[in-house]
Design an enzyme around this catalytic site. Structure first.
Site, PDB file in Angstrom:
ATOM      1  N   SER A   1     -13.739  -6.292   0.480  1.00  0.00           N
ATOM      2  CA  SER A   1     -15.053  -6.187  -0.150  1.00  0.00           C
ATOM      3  C   SER A   1     -15.136  -6.858  -1.511  1.00  0.00           C
ATOM      4  O   SER A   1     -16.018  -6.534  -2.299  1.00  0.00           O
ATOM      5  CB  SER A   1     -15.455  -4.717  -0.258  1.00  0.00           C
TER       6      SER A   1
ATOM      7  N   LYS B   1       0.826  -1.205   0.000  1.00  0.00           N
ATOM      8  CA  LYS B   1       0.000   0.000   0.000  1.00  0.00           C
ATOM      9  C   LYS B   1       0.869   1.267   0.000  1.00  0.00           C
ATOM     10  O   LYS B   1       0.539   2.255  -0.653  1.00  0.00           O
ATOM     11  CB  LYS B   1      -0.965  -0.011   1.189  1.00  0.00           C
TER      12      LYS B   1
HETATM   13  P1  GTP Z   1      -8.495  -6.414   0.474  1.00  0.00           P
HETATM   14  O1  GTP Z   1      -7.463  -7.458   0.315  1.00  0.00           O
HETATM   15  O2  GTP Z   1      -8.711  -6.024   1.913  1.00  0.00           O
HETATM   16  O3  GTP Z   1      -8.283  -5.197  -0.364  1.00  0.00           O
HETATM   17  O4  GTP Z   1      -9.929  -7.059   0.133  1.00  0.00           O
HETATM   18  P2  GTP Z   1     -10.644  -7.620  -1.179  1.00  0.00           P
HETATM   19  O5  GTP Z   1     -11.415  -6.523  -1.834  1.00  0.00           O
HETATM   20  O6  GTP Z   1      -9.705  -8.377  -2.030  1.00  0.00           O
HETATM   21  O7  GTP Z   1     -11.741  -8.585  -0.524  1.00  0.00           O
HETATM   22  P3  GTP Z   1     -11.924 -10.169  -0.657  1.00  0.00           P
HETATM   23  O8  GTP Z   1     -12.177 -10.608  -2.059  1.00  0.00           O
HETATM   24  O9  GTP Z   1     -10.831 -10.822   0.064  1.00  0.00           O
HETATM   25  O10 GTP Z   1     -13.291 -10.357   0.142  1.00  0.00           O
HETATM   26  C1  GTP Z   1     -13.457 -10.030   1.485  1.00  0.00           C
HETATM   27  C2  GTP Z   1     -14.624 -10.766   2.068  1.00  0.00           C
HETATM   28  O11 GTP Z   1     -15.799 -10.583   1.277  1.00  0.00           O
HETATM   29  C3  GTP Z   1     -14.398 -12.272   2.158  1.00  0.00           C
HETATM   30  O12 GTP Z   1     -14.884 -12.732   3.397  1.00  0.00           O
HETATM   31  C4  GTP Z   1     -15.227 -12.809   1.029  1.00  0.00           C
HETATM   32  O13 GTP Z   1     -15.675 -14.124   1.288  1.00  0.00           O
HETATM   33  C5  GTP Z   1     -16.379 -11.814   0.918  1.00  0.00           C
HETATM   34  N1  GTP Z   1     -16.889 -11.725  -0.473  1.00  0.00           N
HETATM   35  C6  GTP Z   1     -16.140 -11.554  -1.590  1.00  0.00           C
HETATM   36  N2  GTP Z   1     -16.907 -11.591  -2.712  1.00  0.00           N
HETATM   37  C7  GTP Z   1     -18.179 -11.770  -2.280  1.00  0.00           C
HETATM   38  C8  GTP Z   1     -19.436 -11.880  -2.955  1.00  0.00           C
HETATM   39  O14 GTP Z   1     -19.540 -11.834  -4.189  1.00  0.00           O
HETATM   40  N3  GTP Z   1     -20.529 -12.058  -2.174  1.00  0.00           N
HETATM   41  C9  GTP Z   1     -20.454 -12.122  -0.807  1.00  0.00           C
HETATM   42  N4  GTP Z   1     -21.564 -12.300  -0.122  1.00  0.00           N
HETATM   43  N5  GTP Z   1     -19.281 -12.029  -0.143  1.00  0.00           N
HETATM   44  C10 GTP Z   1     -18.166 -11.847  -0.865  1.00  0.00           C
HETATM   45  C1  SPV Z   2      -6.477  -3.646   2.336  1.00  0.00           C
HETATM   46  O1  SPV Z   2      -6.684  -3.304   3.516  1.00  0.00           O
HETATM   47  O2  SPV Z   2      -7.015  -3.063   1.371  1.00  0.00           O
HETATM   48  C2  SPV Z   2      -5.596  -4.799   2.034  1.00  0.00           C
HETATM   49  C3  SPV Z   2      -4.855  -5.403   3.121  1.00  0.00           C
HETATM   50  O3  SPV Z   2      -5.479  -5.182   0.887  1.00  0.00           O
HETATM   51  S1  SPV Z   2      -3.456  -4.458   3.511  1.00  0.00           S
HETATM   52  O4  SPV Z   2      -2.366  -4.848   2.628  1.00  0.00           O
HETATM   53  O5  SPV Z   2      -3.132  -4.769   4.887  1.00  0.00           O
HETATM   54  O6  SPV Z   2      -3.734  -3.057   3.347  1.00  0.00           O
HETATM   55 MN    MN Z   3      -6.549  -3.917  -0.541  1.00  0.00          MN
END
Ligand code: GTP
Ligand code: SPV
Ligand code: MN
Length: 585
Positions: free
Chosen positions: A255, A211
């Site tokens: 998300s 980040k």
């Molecule tokens: P960062 O790494 O923090 O930036 O997050 P990200 O945007 O990559 O989120 P990630 O895909 O890891 O999802 C985070 C949470 O949301 C997990 O617990 C997933 O299971 C849930 N999630 C992801 N996609 C969906 C979806 O389409 N529907 C629902 N209900 N939950 C979802």
């Molecule tokens: C986020 O928080 O958007 C992540 C995890 O992808 S971290 O690298 O800890 O910021």
């Molecule tokens: Mn992220």
């Protein structure tokens, strides 16, 4: 102090001098310059096992380990995150600002002797495909073995990085000190190409390539170039007719980016292929009037809770070897990791803090896996390409229980940028603070944009206007909740149905329905074959709700106003045009 270990850095005087300066300031007992070899990796692991900083996991998790962080160091800390420049107006209302000279003096004094009795690991890393417009190198000095080990997974570490450091590099220091939560500093000095972080070893605070460099510093640098630096996932979609499409999606932390990037088409979509470019960060440049996306990273730092064979099959394959799990729970019988969403809770379990008696979730809600991207089974061959992937579609979205439809399409670039700028979503455990509170998070970049977001909105519009074929911009929301409190849309692999509609729109194959907020699908345009979603519920999540949108427009206004005169006039105009359409509906 014997500085022989850094002799290798002498090819660049500035690099050598900076490293020497900070080593002399922090006074570590030992200096280790990492080259990214397996031997180094294994040595770090054995030292950490010996010092009980890691727990070796059982099969089927091969060469994988559990790391338990300090209980106060589990997520990003935005209050302690600073962009340090000369002029406060440069960073805008969404960032904490500090004067660069004052902050540097303060932090340098905190760093005096901070590594006494410890080893400093020097980690040269390369972001982006090598020798490409996306390449950007940095070097991190850290006294955390966990941070050094993680960097070896998420970035290309070693000679390939040094080769890219003949001219420019970002210099970073991570001193874990005593992890004092009251004295954390996550400081960025974009004008000095410098990062200093103190009192944290948590990913988004301390893995400086991620980040701190690839988003905050890189976005600051990109504002003066034909480049966008985004908190976006990126995939290549290959349709059954062989046509390929590039899609990027910005969703706030925790998300859905990783899950959308790892989408595995359901049975009814077997002819479709989804190939991963990136799951968290995408850099975009213009080439031949076309937008091209690439991934600066070399590994995943993904959310564990909710991940299982049904929701994310490809992630489950990827994390079965060479993976560091942080703050997951542990099945004491099999020594395998566990988290909420991974089936039934094992009987003999320790929570993320190593306790057997607990009431909260067993895994920390922000528990994560760190895995090499090359283990991902559906990696796009363009991941390695210096050219990047041509991009056709942008998704913006976040967690919203109500109001925001499953999908709608912007009428223009300006309208699309407004949709991104208006993004409000529920906060998650990825950042310290209350969870589930609706917050402004424009383009999912509020915590990561290293400069004034008013300028950032203008920059995005300018870049998109330079393209021969504009990207189509959509807002999506997988998180609408029904009266029973459950998600209405099945999400995960089924999100391909929304992608399909976006592609149909791109090709002019479907017309949609014009509403004041944008174009939504006609209900029959969403392919529901093999899917069990109530038709009324689907109709509801595809509909425009006038009262709710008036409230939404009111809610976002003070945020837009917080940018004062700096917010582009065209964005206000777009806002008022949208308002007019909504009110006169
Ligand atoms: P960062 O790494 O923090 O930036 O997050 P990200 O945007 O990559 O989120 P990630 O895909 O890891 O999802 C985070 C949470 O949301 C997990 O617990 C997933 O299971 C849930 N999630 C992801 N996609 C969906 C979806 O389409 N529907 C629902 N209900 N939950 C979802
Ligand atoms: C986020 O928080 O958007 C992540 C995890 O992808 S971290 O690298 O800890 O910021
Ligand atoms: Mn992220």
């Amino acid at each position: 102090m014997n500085l022989d270990a850094i002799n290798e850095l002498k090819f660049n005087e500035e690099l050598y001098n900076k490293t020497k300066e900070y080593i002399e300031l922090m006074q570590p007992d030992n200096i280790v310059l990492l080259h990214g070899t397996n031997e180094e990796y294994n040595k770090l692991v054995s030292e950490m096992l010996e010092k009980k900083e890691l727990i070796k996991l059982g099969l089927p998790y091969e060469n994988s380990y559990l790391y338990r962080s300090d209980k106060n160091d589990v997520a990003r800390t935005e209050e302690c995150t600073y962009i340090c420049t000369k002029d406060e107006r440069e960073v805008g209302p969404t960032n904490n600002w500090a004067d660069e000279d004052e902050m540097l003096a303060k932090l340098n004094s905190m760093l005096k002797g901070v590594m006494r009795g410890r080893t400093v690991y020097i980690v040269p890393y390369l972001l982006g495909p090598r020798n490409s417009p996306f390449s950007s190198a940095g070097i991190e000095l850290t006294d955390s073995r966990y941070v050094a080990l993680s960097e070896m997974i998420i970035a290309k570490v070693g000679d390939v990085a040094l080769e890219h450091m003949k001219n420019d590099f970002i210099f970073g220091v991570n001193a874990t000190a005593n992890l004092d939560p009251a004295n954390k500093y996550i400081a960025h000095f974009p004008r000095k190409s410098l990062l200093i972080t103190i009192n944290s070893a948590y990913g988004g605070n301390a893995l400086l390539s991620k980040k701190n460099h690839a988003l905050r510093i890189a976005s600051y640098q990109a504002k003066d170039k034909d480049m966008l630096v985004e908190h976006m996932m990126c995939i290549e979609i290959i349709a059954p007719d062989g046509k390929s499409y590039g899609l990027t999606g910005a969703f706030p932390s925790a998300s859905g980016k990783t899950n959308l990037a790892m989408l595995r088409p359901p049975q009814a979509y077997k002819g479709w292929k989804i190939k991963l470019i990136s799951d968290d960060i995408t850099w975009l440049v213009i080439k031949n009037k076309e937008l091209r996306g690439a991934n600066p990273e070399y590994g995943f730092f993904g959310v564990a809770p909710g991940t299982n064979e049904q929701t994310n099959y490809n992630a489950m394959l990827t994390i079965k070897k060479n993976t560091i799990f942080t703050n997951v729970a542990l099945d004491k019988d099999s020594l395998t990791p566990w988290w909420e969403g991974l089936g039934e809770m094992p009987k003999n379990i320790e929570n993320w803090r190593g306790e057997t008696n607990f009431t909260e979730p067993a895994a920390h809600p922000n528990a994560r896996f760190t895995s090499p991207i090359t283990q991902y089974p559906e990696l796009s061959d363009k991941y390695f390409s210096a050219e990047g992937l041509p991009i056709n579609i942008f998704f913006f979205g976040g967690r919203r229980k109500e109001l925001i439809p499953l999908v709608f399409e912007a009428y223009s670039i300006e309208h699309g940028v407004l949709i991104g700028a208006m993004l409000r979503a529920e906060s998650t455990a990825a950042s310290v603070g209350r969870v589930g509170v609706i917050k402004n998070d424009p383009m999912a970049m509020r915590p990561f944009c290293g400069y004034n977001m008013a300028d950032y909105f203008d920059h995005m519009r300018n870049i998109l206007r330079k393209l021969e074929r504009p990207v189509k911009i959509f807002n999506v929301n997988w998180f609408r909740v029904g009266e029973n409190g459950k998600f209405i849309w099945p999400g995960f692999g089924e999100n391909i149905r929304v992608i399909r509609w976006a592609i149909d729109r791109l090709n002019g194959d479907v017309g949609g329905v014009e509403t004041p907020i944008g174009i939504v699908p006609k209900i029959e345009e969403i392919d529901m074959q093999g899917l069990n979603v109530d038709k009324n519920a689907l109709e509801k999540i595809l509909s425009f709700e006038k009262e709710g949108w008036i409230n939404e427009l009111n809610a976002v206004k003070p945020f837009l106003e917080s940018f004062g005169e700096r917010l582009p006039k065209w964005l206000w105009q777009e806002y008022y045009e949208l308002r007019e359409r909504v009110e006169s509906y």
